[in-house]
Motif scaffolding. Structure first.
Motif, PDB file in Angstrom:
ATOM      1  N   SER A 215       0.833  -1.207   0.000  1.00 58.56           N
ATOM      2  CA  SER A 215       0.000   0.000   0.000  1.00 58.56           C
ATOM      3  C   SER A 215       0.861   1.248   0.000  1.00 58.56           C
ATOM      4  CB  SER A 215      -0.916   0.021   1.223  1.00 58.56           C
ATOM      5  OG  SER A 215      -1.804  -1.063   1.173  1.00 58.56           O
ATOM      6  N   ILE A 216       1.955   1.213   0.740  1.00 57.40           N
ATOM      7  CA  ILE A 216       2.866   2.359   0.779  1.00 57.40           C
ATOM      8  C   ILE A 216       3.507   2.548  -0.597  1.00 57.40           C
ATOM      9  CG2 ILE A 216       4.959   3.287   1.842  1.00 57.40           C
ATOM     10  CD1 ILE A 216       2.458   3.297   3.681  1.00 57.40           C
ATOM     11  N   ALA A 217       3.849   1.443  -1.262  1.00 58.18           N
ATOM     12  CA  ALA A 217       4.403   1.534  -2.619  1.00 58.18           C
ATOM     13  C   ALA A 217       3.386   2.162  -3.564  1.00 58.18           C
ATOM     14  CB  ALA A 217       4.822   0.158  -3.118  1.00 58.18           C
ATOM     15  N   GLN A 218       2.107   1.830  -3.392  1.00 64.28           N
ATOM     16  CA  GLN A 218       1.060   2.464  -4.195  1.00 64.28           C
ATOM     17  C   GLN A 218       1.009   3.963  -3.914  1.00 64.28           C
ATOM     18  OE1 GLN A 218      -2.558   0.204  -3.277  1.00 64.28           O
ATOM     19  NE2 GLN A 218      -2.551  -0.437  -5.421  1.00 64.28           N
ATOM     20  N   ALA A 219       1.090   4.324  -2.645  1.00 62.69           N
ATOM     21  CA  ALA A 219       1.067   5.746  -2.289  1.00 62.69           C
ATOM     22  C   ALA A 219       2.257   6.466  -2.906  1.00 62.69           C
ATOM     23  CB  ALA A 219       1.066   5.914  -0.778  1.00 62.69           C
ATOM     24  N   GLN A 220       3.404   5.805  -2.926  1.00 58.27           N
ATOM     25  CA  GLN A 220       4.586   6.416  -3.522  1.00 58.27           C
ATOM     26  C   GLN A 220       4.373   6.633  -5.024  1.00 58.27           C
ATOM     27  OE1 GLN A 220       8.232   4.235  -2.902  1.00 58.27           O
ATOM     28  NE2 GLN A 220       9.239   6.152  -2.357  1.00 58.27           N
ATOM     29  N   ASP A 221       3.769   5.663  -5.700  1.00 56.12           N
ATOM     30  CA  ASP A 221       3.463   5.841  -7.128  1.00 56.12           C
ATOM     31  C   ASP A 221       2.459   6.971  -7.336  1.00 56.12           C
ATOM     32  OD1 ASP A 221       5.211   3.886  -7.945  1.00 56.12           O
ATOM     33  OD2 ASP A 221       3.677   2.329  -8.186  1.00 56.12           O
ATOM     34  N   ILE A 222       1.537   7.127  -6.397  1.00 61.88           N
ATOM     35  CA  ILE A 222       0.560   8.227  -6.483  1.00 61.88           C
ATOM     36  C   ILE A 222       1.280   9.566  -6.359  1.00 61.88           C
ATOM     37  CG2 ILE A 222      -1.349   9.327  -5.243  1.00 61.88           C
ATOM     38  CD1 ILE A 222      -2.296   6.381  -4.642  1.00 61.88           C
ATOM     39  N   VAL A 223       2.227   9.650  -5.443  1.00 58.21           N
ATOM     40  CA  VAL A 223       3.011  10.881  -5.283  1.00 58.21           C
ATOM     41  C   VAL A 223       3.790  11.166  -6.568  1.00 58.21           C
ATOM     42  CG1 VAL A 223       4.958  11.930  -4.056  1.00 58.21           C
ATOM     43  CG2 VAL A 223       3.148  10.772  -2.777  1.00 58.21           C
ATOM     44  N   TYR A 224       4.415  10.132  -7.153  1.00 55.35           N
ATOM     45  CA  TYR A 224       5.141  10.317  -8.422  1.00 55.35           C
ATOM     46  C   TYR A 224       4.195  10.787  -9.525  1.00 55.35           C
ATOM     47  CZ  TYR A 224       8.998   7.604  -6.362  1.00 55.35           C
ATOM     48  OH  TYR A 224      10.015   7.142  -5.563  1.00 55.35           O
ATOM     49  N   MET A 225       2.991  10.201  -9.566  1.00 55.47           N
ATOM     50  CA  MET A 225       2.019  10.588 -10.588  1.00 55.47           C
ATOM     51  C   MET A 225       1.614  12.051 -10.423  1.00 55.47           C
ATOM     52  SD  MET A 225      -1.648   8.859 -11.592  1.00 55.47           S
ATOM     53  CE  MET A 225      -2.493   9.395 -10.099  1.00 55.47           C
ATOM     54  N   LEU A 226       1.329  12.459  -9.185  1.00 56.64           N
ATOM     55  CA  LEU A 226       0.977  13.860  -8.938  1.00 56.64           C
ATOM     56  C   LEU A 226       2.126  14.791  -9.315  1.00 56.64           C
ATOM     57  CD1 LEU A 226      -0.911  13.755  -5.520  1.00 56.64           C
ATOM     58  CD2 LEU A 226      -1.855  14.335  -7.756  1.00 56.64           C
ATOM     59  N   ASN A 227       3.341  14.380  -8.997  1.00 57.49           N
ATOM     60  CA  ASN A 227       4.518  15.182  -9.320  1.00 57.49           C
ATOM     61  C   ASN A 227       4.649  15.338 -10.841  1.00 57.49           C
ATOM     62  OD1 ASN A 227       6.888  16.603  -9.097  1.00 57.49           O
ATOM     63  ND2 ASN A 227       8.006  14.992  -8.068  1.00 57.49           N
ATOM     64  N   ASP A 228       4.530  14.235 -11.573  1.00 57.73           N
ATOM     65  CA  ASP A 228       4.618  14.311 -13.037  1.00 57.73           C
ATOM     66  C   ASP A 228       3.454  15.105 -13.620  1.00 57.73           C
ATOM     67  OD1 ASP A 228       7.034  13.054 -13.593  1.00 57.73           O
ATOM     68  OD2 ASP A 228       6.148  11.052 -13.532  1.00 57.73           O
ATOM     69  N   TYR A 229       2.272  14.970 -13.027  1.00 61.31           N
ATOM     70  CA  TYR A 229       1.119  15.744 -13.487  1.00 61.31           C
ATOM     71  C   TYR A 229       1.362  17.231 -13.253  1.00 61.31           C
ATOM     72  CZ  TYR A 229      -3.633  17.523 -13.856  1.00 61.31           C
ATOM     73  OH  TYR A 229      -4.739  18.257 -14.212  1.00 61.31           O
ATOM     74  N   TYR A 230       1.809  17.564 -12.053  1.00 63.80           N
ATOM     75  CA  TYR A 230       2.028  18.964 -11.697  1.00 63.80           C
ATOM     76  C   TYR A 230       3.111  19.606 -12.556  1.00 63.80           C
ATOM     77  CZ  TYR A 230       2.116  23.104  -8.770  1.00 63.80           C
ATOM     78  OH  TYR A 230       2.027  24.390  -8.329  1.00 63.80           O
ATOM     79  N   ARG A 231       4.142  18.842 -12.882  1.00 64.41           N
ATOM     80  CA  ARG A 231       5.235  19.361 -13.721  1.00 64.41           C
ATOM     81  C   ARG A 231       4.861  19.420 -15.203  1.00 64.41           C
ATOM     82  NH1 ARG A 231      10.392  19.411 -11.227  1.00 64.41           N
ATOM     83  NH2 ARG A 231      10.351  18.494  -9.156  1.00 64.41           N
ATOM     84  N   GLY A 232       3.713  18.825 -15.555  1.00 59.88           N
ATOM     85  CA  GLY A 232       3.277  18.842 -16.946  1.00 59.88           C
ATOM     86  C   GLY A 232       3.843  17.703 -17.775  1.00 59.88           C
TER      87      GLY A 232
END
Length: 135
Positions: free
Chosen positions: A46-63
């Motif tokens: 679950s923590i690994a999923q949360a980490q992927d979510i953080v990466y996804m938000l980061n990539d989304y935010y950076r465009g």
């Protein structure tokens, strides 16, 4: 453009840059905090999923990655906000059990609105990492 309008524009740009820096810093800090928790028994996946979510938000935010529906963004933000919040059902300083409520919340939100989006993001990230390594 008059001087007052330019000053307002400059202030607005400065506030956007400051907010962007804060968001990116927050996402990077969240990712670093999750790193050691990936190996915790019962909650590591679950923590690994949360980490992927953080990466996804980061990539989304950076465009870098824009294929995220609004509901997935909301779910991802809720997970990150819950993890960053000092309020928990079970405090995180309780060994192992402290992360069980986090894992439960992550799994519920992922299953409700992020499952498919997270898989698509992982596929995109994997393809882009291969392209970067070839370049």
């Amino acid at each position: 453009m008059c001087i007052k309008d330019k000053e307002k524009l400059d202030k607005w740009i400065a506030s956007v840059v400051t907010a962007t820096g804060k968001v990116l810093s927050f996402l990077e800090n969240a990712s670093m905090k999750l790193d050691p928790l990936v190996k915790v028994p019962f909650v590591g996946d679950s923590i690994a999923q949360a980490q992927d979510i953080v990466y996804m938000l980061n990539d989304y935010y950076r465009g870098n990655y824009k294929r995220v529906p609004f509901t997935a963004i909301i779910g991802a933000v809720l997970i990150v906000a819950y993890l960053a919040s000092p309020y928990d059902l079970i405090p995180d300083n309780v060994p192992i059990l402290g992360f069980v409520d986090d894992a439960l919340i992550i799994n519920i939100v992922v299953s409700l609105c992020l499952d498919r989006e997270l898989e698509e993001y992982r596929r995109w990230r994997s393809e882009n990492n291969e392209i970067r390594q070839l370049a």
